[in-house]
Design an enzyme around this catalytic site. Structure first.
Site, PDB file in Angstrom:
ATOM      1  N   PRO A 115      -3.605   1.388   5.941  1.00 28.50           N
ATOM      2  CA  PRO A 115      -3.744   1.408   4.469  1.00 28.50           C
ATOM      3  C   PRO A 115      -2.975   0.282   3.816  1.00 28.50           C
ATOM      4  O   PRO A 115      -1.773   0.120   4.059  1.00 28.50           O
ATOM      5  CB  PRO A 115      -3.175   2.778   4.089  1.00 28.50           C
ATOM      6  CG  PRO A 115      -3.449   3.626   5.291  1.00 28.50           C
ATOM      7  CD  PRO A 115      -3.286   2.713   6.477  1.00 28.50           C
ATOM      8  N   CYS A 116      -3.665  -0.486   2.985  1.00 27.74           N
ATOM      9  CA  CYS A 116      -3.080  -1.707   2.426  1.00 27.74           C
ATOM     10  C   CYS A 116      -2.434  -1.485   1.076  1.00 27.74           C
ATOM     11  O   CYS A 116      -1.847  -2.407   0.532  1.00 27.74           O
ATOM     12  CB  CYS A 116      -4.158  -2.784   2.295  1.00 27.74           C
ATOM     13  SG  CYS A 116      -5.470  -2.350   1.124  1.00 27.74           S
ATOM     14  N   GLN A 117      -2.527  -0.272   0.520  1.00 30.17           N
ATOM     15  CA  GLN A 117      -2.039  -0.096  -0.848  1.00 30.17           C
ATOM     16  C   GLN A 117      -0.552  -0.413  -0.961  1.00 30.17           C
ATOM     17  O   GLN A 117      -0.094  -0.907  -1.977  1.00 30.17           O
ATOM     18  CB  GLN A 117      -2.303   1.332  -1.339  1.00 30.17           C
ATOM     19  CG  GLN A 117      -3.751   1.599  -1.670  1.00 30.17           C
ATOM     20  CD  GLN A 117      -4.588   1.920  -0.460  1.00 30.17           C
ATOM     21  OE1 GLN A 117      -4.078   1.971   0.656  1.00 30.17           O
ATOM     22  NE2 GLN A 117      -5.862   2.124  -0.667  1.00 30.17           N
ATOM     23  N   PHE A 161       1.003  -2.682   0.645  1.00 28.83           N
ATOM     24  CA  PHE A 161       1.213  -4.112   0.749  1.00 28.83           C
ATOM     25  C   PHE A 161       0.604  -4.862  -0.425  1.00 28.83           C
ATOM     26  O   PHE A 161       0.963  -5.990  -0.696  1.00 28.83           O
ATOM     27  CB  PHE A 161       0.569  -4.656   2.043  1.00 28.83           C
ATOM     28  CG  PHE A 161       0.954  -3.888   3.274  1.00 28.83           C
ATOM     29  CD1 PHE A 161       2.277  -3.671   3.587  1.00 28.83           C
ATOM     30  CD2 PHE A 161      -0.022  -3.370   4.111  1.00 28.83           C
ATOM     31  CE1 PHE A 161       2.625  -2.985   4.721  1.00 28.83           C
ATOM     32  CE2 PHE A 161       0.322  -2.681   5.251  1.00 28.83           C
ATOM     33  CZ  PHE A 161       1.656  -2.474   5.567  1.00 28.83           C
ATOM     34  N   SER A 162      -0.378  -4.240  -1.096  1.00 28.39           N
ATOM     35  CA  SER A 162      -1.172  -4.974  -2.074  1.00 28.39           C
ATOM     36  C   SER A 162      -0.502  -5.003  -3.434  1.00 28.39           C
ATOM     37  O   SER A 162       0.006  -4.001  -3.915  1.00 28.39           O
ATOM     38  CB  SER A 162      -2.556  -4.328  -2.214  1.00 28.39           C
ATOM     39  OG  SER A 162      -3.286  -4.966  -3.231  1.00 28.39           O
TER      40      SER A 162
END
EC number: 2.1.1.37
Length: 1512
Positions: free
Chosen positions: A1175-1177, A1179-1180
């Site tokens: 899940p990139c949330q 990092f984003s």
């Protein structure tokens, strides 16, 4: 003399000027009657160019040297002053106020007034003056400015010298107080004194001089007369309708107010002053008595300042325990005082707080703006209501609580408002509030102030301070407990104040008195003693904090406070360490502080990652070594450089800047080694093994100073720089030169810390490189122990390898403890220019044969970099490619000056999502001849040019032609060009249309075009080939065989140009794949379409996304569950629970799985390929809750992902994530990920790819990490095929290097970019809020992209969109239907909604903050048919981070299908759930065309391995 607003220039004003023309003089009233000496500067004075800080003696010279064109017209010079000191004639620094008692002089640096950035014009002087007067400006700006005047000029005081700062800061706080009182009284002249003091205390709360709000109020009271005089002086130039300060009752009250605390502080002053004899400071008084009074008062002021300084120093050196620790509120203990768990529900569209304020990273909290918040609610990241009480009232370390909020934000009008149940009689706050609905970023701290019958609560985010108005009805019960606790504290204060001695009331006495309160008392808790005591103790930290801020030290230390603190410690409340540094830092926090109390089960409940012991050890050891004293969340600090937008870079970021060299410099000549000055015995040990290519004898061993140096061993060489770590080299061969010198040729062994993995590397692991050198044996400083390590590969050897590695680590620790030399090992080759770690070429190293593969690589690279004629001078070598007459070639477009009908296309670089407009693809030409220049024909390096004939593309003719034509179509012409060979960029094929491949895939990865039309550039007409026209097309080759280089400038590794048809791929070539964090399946779809993958299993946590995956991959087994649970279940099934690190919760959930689920679990040995994107949330930069604990746990999902790789040991492993993954957590997560894969035994390659260059119409950078087993071939990067301008793909490496994964396509690529019109131009019209799932297309596809993306579909699905609310729909309809139109094109007018409310058509928040936010380009923006779509996000909205979401011609937000097409999903792809779910699935997906390109390169790697095996 008058002063303009704020810190603007001052000017002289003649006495007969009409002062009423100015709104208000922005200067103080003090010292107005000092004699001013006007100075007239000659018109003939010349401007002198000043060097940095010239030293001058005369003030007039400094004024001349710092003059500017802007200031030449001013009758009186105005200058800027920095690094200044005010001092007396003896050079002793003096406060500004001492000007009234004697002569004061200046020293410092003078600069031009308006040139803040050019410090080189500064002139330093030692002593100017004397100073005639001082003024305060900036009343209406809200930012005080101090002006000092001499007889010659006026000076704007900016920054005092460090030695003068403490003295000046005190005077500056007085000026701040004047300005804040002015602001408050201007907004509300009828405010009460309590409200005025509270408002000023809030606005000055960031001051470092004052310890609390109470201290600020005392200071303001002590300066009452000073403040009154300054504001009263403003009345002389005020207009009739403006506030009159002289007779303002509150200001008079402030002037006359007595402060017992100040008198106490000045008790040591010998002089006593009769206040009635004091005169106003703006008049000079003759006579000795008046002078004595004035002198005594100033001495008192200075003594007070010094006493405050001592008090601050004492506080900082003798901090009490209560100031060091903040006792954490226990949620379990306070639960009964709050409502049952409920969730925040927003009924109105909310704007992200980050859009309203400039981010303030590493900014002092005093610099943050102050706003008000009404109709507000607080909640955690699950949107569960949460009490403000659980968040500390002081900045603390190790906080595990995260609170967010929503409400109506408005400007702070300076008036206070009562939060108590009954409105104060002195409160003047209106109940009507205008503002906009926003959602806040993480709340970092909060504070309570009270006075008389008023209570003020203020909270802080990283963006602003917010004074709280009334909470929403939904949240009011949650806030009532906090208010009740404050009322209890106030009641206790009143009890103590009524006592003659506060020591009389013990803790027990206070509890008893609270029991005796009447039920109608606002502080009433209960009549039961135990209930009252429980309440006071569990909510005690609020009470303690209020006492801590109270200015009376006797009350602060009363028996009640000590008793309460003791009670709280007795029940073992957790303590947080209070941080002293008030700096804004973003940290990861726990988003679920009340999860243990909830009765509602949520799927977002955090779970610690399940890991193997190997992965757990690597990450655990790193943080135990590098962060032993740092709180856990400090690991997640985000530096300012990391705040870059992951998805949407600034459209104008690098439009006019040519990028620097983006590839890593290939250095094969390392830093020179330093010779050994000591005499050592050096001799060969053994027989001659052979000869070098130059006939020099080779040896296998040598004795150097008593140590044996052998081929295949490692030696230490010292470098020239003594600060650098000695270099370690691998011995390739040794020889004796023709001049009898004993020589060594070796390759650099790089320490892990010097590679991209940095401090995450094992200190014992070395990496072989291709940097080589030859040195004398005498330069060797010693030998080191080196093991060229190899471990058997496969899941079946995993346990065996773990045992061996554990013993090896134990041995290393023992040697380290005993002070023995380090034993190094090497198992990988590090190649920064290729962006990866590769298996050692064991057959080519340490042979002692005189051959060096690095030297061979260097020679080949030098040869490839040459541009030259072939031997027959009929062909050209350029960038490693050989061109012959008749070849079809790519040419850089900027070399073609004549451009048919399309001359000088202008780029829309100023428009959002117009980055690609005007960029051109390579020009396709056919090489006709090589022209050797006559004058160099006989030279060995003859100069030459190439003659080419040009093919035109449809986009060269017109936009309409480009839209309706095949992207691979070309038009032959008779236009010829003679160009330098540097213009050539590769080779391609041009065929007859009938000879094109039958199966033409999307995206295009082949350099094949077709041509069947002739274009006459002189007339602009297209026509069929004339019968007499002869065009030699490309020869068709067997596409199942290897083909020669096909148009790439540089090709290495697997870039062999293999063409494979997906439907012809044999089954054994498809890899059995496990897709983790599968989402709706974008990654799996692209890999399967490439013919390399067969997704048999998928794991996805969100049910709608899991259902969508199953719909599109019906043969796959999909686990809609937490990957931590699945990994635990697999390891249990295989009997490896002892190697599994997981939570009890994970084990319990495994027990609940049914036997059917367990029977379908994948097992080690079954999965050849594991792919996924954790899940990139977290990092984003696009994620609203990226600082929260759920995102923190999501970030830890990388551990579970890596543990799957460790446990399964598949042949290949692919990780994709957002660009920010590389820099997140200061790069540690990225480094540890690669270190983990290397420790497992993988080869690893890293890079950043732009999806837009692979055939989608949106910018979307993705970090890709490939891992391959030691027995496999690492895939190369797919070549970017489409023009796309989206810079910023570099990865920083040590030694100041950068790695760019693929070439930049801004200046050319094989094909043009895909436009918005290409993507969605054929879709039918739909209305706002369209919800019908299935529709007809109504028209046939037009563009090449539409034909490919639509396929054989006859029914259009998911052409549905979110509904805009009434106001935003009106705005949308008012946005012009043209490129670049956005909110700035809205008329500045009001609209009346259907409910009768009147709203601004132009969003007020955007209008006010546009200047500091690049005009908020793109918000409420329309797409450009010829531009690109914005980044696909999970929730498109006009006020979001990606605000350009309106259709180019229709009044609505883009639909689900349009978003899907922007990602490259075919129309046949199905999504599941609500409209919001579908947007989320698309926004989180990997673009299938990018996955397809990666899959093609993986397939090439498999074929290459197969061919190599056949050859061997």
């Amino acid at each position: 003399m008058e002063t303009k607003v704020g810190k603007q220039k001052k000017r002289s004003v003649d006495s007969n000027d009409d002062v009423s023309k100015e709104r208000r003089p922005k200067r103080a009233a003090a010292c107005r009657n000092f004699k001013e000496k006007p100075l007239r500067i000659s018109d003939k004075s010349e401007t002198v160019e000043a060097k940095k800080e010239q030293n001058v003696v005369e003030e007039i010279v400094a004024i001349q040297l710092t003059s500017s064109l802007e200031s030449n017209d001013d009758p009186r010079p105005n200058r800027r002053l920095t690094d200044f000191v005010l001092h007396n004639s003896d050079g002793v620094p003096q406060p500004v106020e001492m000007l009234e008692l004697g002569d004061i002089f200046l020293e410092g640096v003078v600069l031009p007034l308006g040139d803040d950035k050019n410090e080189e014009k500064g002139v330093r002087f030692q002593s100017f003056g004397r100073v005639e007067n001082w003024n305060i400006s900036g009343y209406e700006d809200g930012s005080p400015g101090i002006w000092i005047s001499t007889a010659l000029a006026d000076y704007d005081c900016r920054k005092p010298a460090s030695k003068y700062k403490k003295i000046y800061d005190y005077f500056f706080e007085k000026a701040c107080a004047c300005v804040e009182v002015f602001k408050s009284l201007s907004k509300n002249p009828d405010t009460s004194l309590d409200e005025l003091l509270a408002a000023v205390a809030r606005s000055m709360s960031g001051s470092k001089i004052f310890s609390s709000g109470g201290a600020i109020q005392e200071f303001v009271i002590s300066q009452g007369e000073f403040i009154y005089n300054q504001l009263a002086g403003l009345d002389e130039t005020a207009k009739n309708h403006e506030t009159c300060f002289v007779e303002n009752s509150v200001l008079v009250s402030l002037r006359d107010h007595e402060s017992s605390k100040i008198h106490k502080a000045l008790s040591n002053v010998a002089l006593r002053i009769d206040e009635s004899q004091l005169v106003k400071s703006d008049h000079l008084v003759d006579g000795a008595e008046a002078e004595d009074v004035r002198y005594a008062k100033l001495i008192q002021e200075e003594e007070y300042r010094i006493s405050m300084e001592r008090s601050r120093n004492k506080r900082s050196s003798t901090t009490s325990a209560s100031n060091k620790f903040y006792i954490k509120i226990n949620e379990h203990e306070i639960a009964n005082d709050y409502p049952l768990p409920s969730y925040y529900k927003n009924t109105k569209e909310e704007t992200d707080e980050l859009l309203l304020f400039e981010p303030g990273y590493e900014v002092d909290t005093r610099d943050l703006p102050c706003r008000t918040l009404h109709n507000w609610a607080l909640y955690n990241s699950d949107s569960r209501m949460i009490s403000l009480e659980v968040l500390p009232m002081r900045p603390c370390a190790e906080i595990d609580v995260t609170v967010f909020g929503s409400g109506v934000v408005a400007e702070d009008d300076g008036s206070g408002f009562c939060l108590d149940d009954s409105e104060s009689s002195t409160s003047t706050q209106s109940n009507v509030h205008d503002g906009m609905n926003i959602f806040l970023s993480q709340i970092k701290e909060w504070m309570i102030e009270f006075g008389a019958e008023m209570i003020f609560v203020t909270l802080r985010t990283d963006m602003a301070w917010y004074r709280l108005g009334k909470p929403s009805k939904q949240y009011a019960p949650w806030f009532e407990t906090v208010m009740k606790t404050v009322r209890v504290a106030i009641s206790i204060f009143n009890m103590l104040m009524r006592e003659s001695r506060v020591a009389k009331l013990s803790y027990a006495n206070v509890i008893k008195r609270l029991c005796g309160l009447e039920e109608n008392d606002k502080a009433y808790i209960s009549s039961k003693l135990l209930d009252v005591e429980r309440y006071v103790v569990v909510h005690g930290q609020i009470i303690l904090q209020l006492f801590e801020e109270y200015p009376d030290k006797d009350i602060k230390r009363c028996p009640f406070v000590t008793g309460l603190a003791s009670k709280m410690q007795d029940i073992h409340h957790t303590k947080w360490i209070i941080k002293r540094k008030k700096k804004i830092l973003q940290k990861g926090k726990n988003l679920n502080p009340r999860a243990g109390l909830a009765h509602v089960v949520t799927r977002m409940k955090p779970m610690q990652a399940t890991t193997t012991r190997l992965v757990n050890r690597i990450w655990g050891e790193f943080y135990s070594i590098y962060s032993p004293e740092v709180p856990s969340e400090a690991i997640h600090e985000v530096e300012e450089e990391e705040i870059e937008e992951d998805e949407e870079e600034d459209e104008n970021e690098e439009d006019d800047i040519e990028e620097e060299a983006v590839e890593v410099q290939k250095s094969h000549t390392p830093k020179k080694s330093r010779g050994n000055s000591e005499d050592m015995e050096i001799k060969w040990n053994g027989e001659i093994l052979g000869e070098t290519s130059d006939g020099e004898p080779l040896y296998g061993r040598a004795l150097v100073g008593g140590e044996t140096v052998a081929v295949g061993s490692a030696v230490i060489l010292e470098v020239d720089d003594p600060d650098e770590t000695p270099a370690i080299y691998f011995v390739e061969f040794m020889f004796e030169s023709s001049d009898q010198c004993k020589m060594l040729h070796g390759k650099l062994l790089q320490r892990g810390s010097e590679t991209v993995i940095g401090t995450a590397a094992n200190e014992r692991e070395l990496f072989l490189t291709n940097e080589c050198l030859t040195v004398h044996l005498k330069d060797i400083k010693g030998t080191v122990s080196l093991d060229i390590r190899s471990r058997p590969w496969g899941h079946q050897y995993r346990k065996e390898n773990l045992v061996v590695d554990k013993l090896d680590r134990a041995r290393a620790e023992e040697r380290k403890a005993n002070g023995l030399p380090t034993e190094y090992y090497c198992k990988s080759l590090y190649s920064p220019e290729r962006g990866g770690f590769f298996s050692l070429p064991r057959n080519d190293i340490g042979l002692g044969s005189g051959f060096c593969s690095s030297c061979k690589i260097k020679e080949e690279e030098e040869e490839r970099s040459k541009t030259k004629l072939n031997i027959s001078k009929t062909g050209v070598f350029s960038n490693g490619i050989e061109y012959y007459n008749g070849d079809f070639v790519y040419v850089l477009p900027n070399y073609i000056t004549k451009d048919g009908l399309k001359k000088g296309t202008s780029r829309r670089t100023t428009l959002k999502c117009g980055r690609n407009v005007g960029l051109k693809a390579f020009v396709v030409c056919q090489l006709l001849d090589v022209i050797v220049l006559e004058e160099s024909r006989k030279a060995s390096n003859a100069s030459f040019q190439v003659k080419l004939t040009r093919f035109y593309r449809p986009e060269d003719i017109s936009e309409e032609k480009a839209y309706a034509s095949d992207i691979q179509e070309l038009y032959y012409s008779h236009d010829t060009y003679i160009l330098p060979p540097e213009a050539l960029q590769g080779k391609c094929e041009v065929r007859k249309k009938n000879d094109m491949p039958l199966c033409r895939e999307y995206p295009i990865l082949d350099h094949i075009f077709f041509c069947e039309v002739f274009y006459d550039s002189s007339t602009g007409y297209l026509k069929q080939f004339p019968a007499n026209m002869k065009l030699k097309f490309s020869t068709i080759k067997d596409e199942t065989l290897l083909r020669e280089k096909k148009g790439k400038g540089v090709e290495t590794g697997t870039s062999s140009g293999i063409l494979m048809k997906p439907d012809e791929v044999p089954k054994e070539m498809r890899l059995a794949t496990l897709d983790i964090f599968a989402g709706c399946g974008g990654l799996s779809h692209g890999l399967e379409k490439a013919g390399v993958s067969n997704t048999k299993w998928a794991i996805e946590y969100e049910e709608p996304a899991g259902h969508a995956f199953k719909q599109n991959h019906p043969e796959a087994t999909v686990f809609v569950d937490n990957c931590n649970v699945i990994l635990r279940a697999i390891m249990e099934k295989c009997g490896d629970v002892d190697d599994c690190v997981s939570t009890v919760e994970a084990a319990e959930l495994v027990a609940k799985l049914d036997e059917n689920q367990k029977s379908t679990l994948p097992l080690p040995g079954q999965a050849d390929f594991i792919s996924g994107g954790p899940p990139c949330q977290g990092f984003s930069g696009m994620n609203r809750f990226s600082d929260g604990s759920w995102s923190k746990v999501q970030c830890e999902m990388i551990l579970a992902f890596l543990s799957f790789a460790d446990y399964f040991r598949p042949k290949y492993f692919l990780l994709e994530n957002v660009k920010k993954f590389v820099t997140y957590n200061k790069g540690r997560t990225f480094q540890l990920t690669m270190a983990s894969l290397l420790e497992i035994g993988y080869q690893v390659r890293f890079g950043i790819l732009e999806a837009g260059t692979y055939g989608v119409s949106q910018p979307r950078k993705r970090v890709i990490i490939w891992a391959a087993s030691p027995e496999e071939v690492l895939p190369e990067w797919p070549e970017p095929m489409h023009v796309f301008d989206n810079p910023g793909s570099k990865i920083s490496l040590p030694r100041g290097l950068h790695y760019d994964t693929v070439r930049n396509t801004k200046f050319g690529a094989p094909f043009r970019s895909i436009t918005v019109r290409d993507t969605i131009g054929d879709l039918p019209l739909v209305e706002n809020g369209e919800s019908k799932i299935n529709k007809e297309y109504r028209t046939t596809p037009v563009s090449w992209f539409q034909k490919k993306i639509r396929g054989n579909m006859s029914v259009l699905t998911d052409h549905i969109c979110k509904g805009l609310n009434e106001l935003n729909l009106i705005r949308c309809k008012k946005i012009p239907k043209r490129p670049g139109a956005d909110w700035r094109d809205l008329p500045d007018e009001n609209v009346t909604l259907s409910n009768g409310l009147v709203e601004k058509l132009r969003p007020l928040a955007l209008s006010k903050t546009a200047k500091n936010h690049n005009e908020w380009k793109g918000l409420y923006g329309r797409l450009d048919w010829q531009g690109n779509l914005p980044i696909s996000i999970t929730d498109p909205q006009p006020m979001g981070k990606v605000g350009m979401c309106f259709h180019p011609e229709q009044d609505r937000i883009i639909t689900v299908r349009e978003c899907a097409r922007s990602q490259g999903f075919p129309d046949s792809y199905e999504f599941s759930g609500t409209t919001k779910h579908k947007h989320r699935q698309i926004g989180n997906a990997v673009p299938p065309p990018l996955a397809f390109a990666l899959g093609r390169k993986l397939k090439e790697a498999l074929y290459l391995k197969s061919s190599l095996q056949h050859q061997s």
